[in-house]
Design a protein around this motif. Structure first.
Motif, PDB file in Angstrom:
ATOM      1  N   ASP A  32       0.793  -1.233   0.000  1.00  0.00           N
ATOM      2  CA  ASP A  32       0.000   0.000   0.000  1.00  0.00           C
ATOM      3  C   ASP A  32       0.827   1.286   0.000  1.00  0.00           C
ATOM      4  N   LYS A  33       2.088   1.202  -0.291  1.00  0.00           N
ATOM      5  CA  LYS A  33       2.932   2.393  -0.476  1.00  0.00           C
ATOM      6  C   LYS A  33       3.294   2.460  -1.959  1.00  0.00           C
ATOM      7  N   ILE A  34       3.311   3.665  -2.503  1.00  0.00           N
ATOM      8  CA  ILE A  34       3.721   3.838  -3.899  1.00  0.00           C
ATOM      9  C   ILE A  34       5.233   3.939  -3.922  1.00  0.00           C
ATOM     10  N   VAL A  35       5.873   3.026  -4.636  1.00  0.00           N
ATOM     11  CA  VAL A  35       7.333   2.981  -4.680  1.00  0.00           C
ATOM     12  C   VAL A  35       7.894   3.457  -6.018  1.00  0.00           C
ATOM     13  N   ASN A  36       7.022   3.585  -7.020  1.00  0.00           N
ATOM     14  CA  ASN A  36       7.491   4.038  -8.331  1.00  0.00           C
ATOM     15  C   ASN A  36       6.293   4.499  -9.154  1.00  0.00           C
TER      16      ASN A  36
END
Length: 157
Positions: A46-50
Motif C-alpha cells: 500500500d505504499k507507492i514505490v514508483n
C-alpha cells in the motif's frame, strides 16, 4: 564578448528548459507549474514505490475553478491511475495556484507536499488533504509557486 554572451544565453535557456520538466524518482514526483500528468503507480504494501508516466500535457491557460468542478464526471473506474494538474486558476476573478488530484485506486491516498515559491531555490512543506478515489481533490495557494514536490504516497483502506 559575443561568444561569452552566446554561451550565457545557451546555458540560461537550458536551465529554464530543465525547470519545466516533470521529474519522477521512485515514489516521488516534482511538477512545474502549468503541467498535467497521468501516472500509473507501482505499489508495495500500500505504499507507492514508483511511477510510470502515461501522459503529460501543458496547461498554460488560467482555468476557472467553478467551471473545472462542474465539468468533472465521477465514475467508478479503478484502473490505479493518478492524475495531477498543477496550474494557475482563478476563483471569482482572484488568481490562485492549484493542485488538482484525481486518483482511481479504490482507496484513500495520503501524501506529503513541498512547494517552491517563484524566485526561491528552497522547497517549503505545505499541508495536503487526503485524496479519495474517483473524486476531485483541489489544494489551493495564493502564493506564486513555480513547482511542487509530492512524496510519501500511501493508500488507506
Amino acid at each position: 564578448m559575443k561568444n561569452t554572451f552566446s554561451l550565457f544565453l545557451i546555458l540560461f535557456t537550458v536551465i529554464i528548459h530543465a525547470q519545466e520538466k516533470i521529474l519522477l524518482k521512485k515514489g516521488e514526483i516534482t511538477i512545474p507549474i502549468g503541467k498535467k500528468v497521468i501516472l500509473k503507480p507501482e505499489f508495495k504494501n500500500d505504499k507507492i514505490v514508483n511511477f510510470e508516466m502515461i501522459s503529460e500535457e501543458n496547461r498554460t491557460e488560467r482555468k476557472d475553478m467553478f467551471e473545472m468542478l462542474k465539468s468533472f464526471k465521477k465514475d467508478n473506474i479503478k484502473d490505479n491511475t493518478i492524475e495531477f494538474t498543477f496550474s494557475e486558476a482563478e476563483m471569482m476573478n482572484n488568481p490562485l495556484f492549484i493542485l488538482l488530484t484525481i486518483q482511481k485506486t479504490g482507496k484513500k491516498m495520503n501524501f506529503k507536499a513541498k512547494i517552491r515559491l517563484k524566485g526561491s531555490s528552497i522547497y517549503h512543506s505545505t499541508s495536503i488533504m487526503p485524496a479519495h478515489s474517483n473524486v476531485t481533490s483541489i489544494e489551493q495557494w495564493k502564493d506564486t509557486i513555480d513547482s511542487i514536490f509530492l512524496y510519501d504516497f500511501e493508500l488507506i483502506n
